[in-house]
Design a protein around this motif. Structure first.
Motif, PDB file in Angstrom:
ATOM      1  N   THR A 151     -19.356  -2.329 -95.749  1.00 22.06           N
ATOM      2  CA  THR A 151     -20.291  -1.577 -94.901  1.00 22.06           C
ATOM      3  C   THR A 151     -20.768  -0.321 -95.612  1.00 22.06           C
ATOM      4  OG1 THR A 151     -19.183  -2.399 -92.909  1.00 22.06           O
ATOM      5  CG2 THR A 151     -20.589  -0.462 -92.659  1.00 22.06           C
ATOM      6  N   ILE A 196     -20.991  -5.482 -87.009  1.00 22.67           N
ATOM      7  CA  ILE A 196     -19.592  -5.653 -87.388  1.00 22.67           C
ATOM      8  C   ILE A 196     -18.851  -6.430 -86.313  1.00 22.67           C
ATOM      9  CG2 ILE A 196     -17.407  -4.408 -87.609  1.00 22.67           C
ATOM     10  CD1 ILE A 196     -18.864  -2.231 -89.114  1.00 22.67           C
ATOM     11  N   SER A 245     -14.843  -7.270 -85.325  1.00 23.10           N
ATOM     12  CA  SER A 245     -13.516  -6.799 -85.701  1.00 23.10           C
ATOM     13  C   SER A 245     -12.505  -7.076 -84.612  1.00 23.10           C
ATOM     14  CB  SER A 245     -13.546  -5.296 -86.000  1.00 23.10           C
ATOM     15  OG  SER A 245     -12.235  -4.829 -86.293  1.00 23.10           O
ATOM     16  N   GLU A 274     -12.116   3.151 -84.803  1.00 20.01           N
ATOM     17  CA  GLU A 274     -12.645   2.107 -85.673  1.00 20.01           C
ATOM     18  C   GLU A 274     -14.148   1.946 -85.469  1.00 20.01           C
ATOM     19  OE1 GLU A 274     -11.451  -0.097 -88.007  1.00 20.01           O
ATOM     20  OE2 GLU A 274      -9.635   1.110 -88.116  1.00 20.01           O
ATOM     21  N   ARG A 275     -14.584   1.969 -84.211  1.00 15.73           N
ATOM     22  CA  ARG A 275     -16.016   1.834 -83.917  1.00 15.73           C
ATOM     23  C   ARG A 275     -16.788   2.997 -84.511  1.00 15.73           C
ATOM     24  NH1 ARG A 275     -14.363   0.818 -78.624  1.00 15.73           N
ATOM     25  NH2 ARG A 275     -15.408   2.719 -77.904  1.00 15.73           N
ATOM     26  N   GLY A 330     -17.116   2.605 -88.271  1.00 13.82           N
ATOM     27  CA  GLY A 330     -18.100   1.580 -88.608  1.00 13.82           C
ATOM     28  C   GLY A 330     -19.524   2.058 -88.411  1.00 13.82           C
ATOM     29  N   ALA A 373     -23.352   0.899 -89.749  1.00 15.13           N
ATOM     30  CA  ALA A 373     -23.533  -0.339 -88.990  1.00 15.13           C
ATOM     31  C   ALA A 373     -24.433  -0.082 -87.782  1.00 15.13           C
ATOM     32  CB  ALA A 373     -22.183  -0.880 -88.530  1.00 15.13           C
ATOM     33  N   ASP A 383     -24.251  -2.021 -84.991  1.00  9.36           N
ATOM     34  CA  ASP A 383     -23.497  -2.351 -83.793  1.00  9.36           C
ATOM     35  C   ASP A 383     -22.096  -2.775 -84.194  1.00  9.36           C
ATOM     36  OD1 ASP A 383     -22.926  -2.744 -81.121  1.00  9.36           O
ATOM     37  OD2 ASP A 383     -24.751  -3.877 -80.726  1.00  9.36           O
ATOM     38  N   TYR A 384     -21.186  -2.728 -83.213  1.00  7.71           N
ATOM     39  CA  TYR A 384     -19.775  -3.040 -83.459  1.00  7.71           C
ATOM     40  C   TYR A 384     -19.287  -3.886 -82.298  1.00  7.71           C
ATOM     41  CZ  TYR A 384     -14.896  -2.058 -84.815  1.00  7.71           C
ATOM     42  OH  TYR A 384     -13.593  -2.149 -85.221  1.00  7.71           O
TER      43      TYR A 384
END
Length: 239
Positions: free
Chosen positions: A67, A80, A82, A89-90, A93, A98, A100-101
């Protein structure tokens, strides 16, 4: 749309990969799948990939490293996947660029909605529609080309998430916008209101568009509420 949009899925779980592939193919997307990171960069160098769906936990690479390597990409969306659903974590990212997650396990229809949202922001949802460029504080945003020019006329490189945030501000100038509203305007209303992703993106955006990021004049903080885009916005050619 001129031809099918191409989505590349990098996921080492064969069952998950098949579900995502079949769902997106049924929606009319051209879908390519790989179960490792090794062939990813050579494939991206060939071009033609509109959206990357990336599993963070790959057997031969850390998805966050990938990323980060792709954060300056132009014209390609990144979603992403996960197994880690923690807020930190979001934020990491999204901070790395990114769009979106999506935490696992996920509802396929929800992933499809997220993909559609990112594709709309990439300008792949409609063809032929044009919008007038928007001018503010010496900068120029072209919604049709999804480009931003600086005060010297040079292009400003924004990630897709940064561009979406700037577009939300430009279309709603001189209004106090809560974090919840900004999440809604950037098609991320699913995220919790206390999530710091908006603050992270505002900080990155300020560094790129403010005259002085340490004393921002465009994106001003409204304490305990959100932000206000404090400038006049005009359409190009407007009298």
């Amino acid at each position: 749309m001129s031809g099918k949009a191409t989505i590349l899925v990098v996921e080492d779980d064969a069952e998950v990969s098949a579900i995502v592939r079949d769902m997106l193919s049924d929606e009319g997307y051209a879908v390519e799948c790989m179960d490792r990171a090794a062939p990813l960069m050579p494939r991206l160098e060939q071009g033609g990939v509109d959206l990357l769906i990336l599993d963070l936990m790959l057997p031969d690479a850390d998805g966050l490293d990938i990323t980060m390597a792709l954060r300056d990409r132009k014209g390609m969306g990144l979603v992403i996947l996960s197994g880690k659903s923690e807020t930190d974590e979001r934020i990491i990212g999204l901070e790395l660029g990114a769009d979106d997650y999506v935490p696992k396990p996920f509802e396929p229809r929800e992933l499809l909605a997220r993909v559609r949202s990112v594709m709309r922001r990439l300008g792949r949802a409609a063809q032929g529609d044009t919008e007038a460029a928007l001018l503010f504080d010496g900068l120029r945003l072209d919604p049709t080309a999804r480009s931003v020019a600086g005060r010297d006329g040079a292009p400003i490189a924004l990630s897709n998430s940064e561009y979406s945030l700037l577009l939300a501000f430009v279309r709603n100038p001189n209004q106090v916008l809560s974090r919840e509203k900004l999440l809604e305007l950037t098609h991320q209303a699913y995220m919790p209101a206390f999530d710091r992703s908006i603050d992270v993106r505002v900080g990155r955006l300020r560094k790129k568009i403010e005259r002085d990021a340490h004393e921002p004049g465009l994106i001003q903080t409204v304490r305990h509420i959100g932000y206000i885009f404090a400038t006049r916005v005009e359409e190009e050619g407007e009298i």
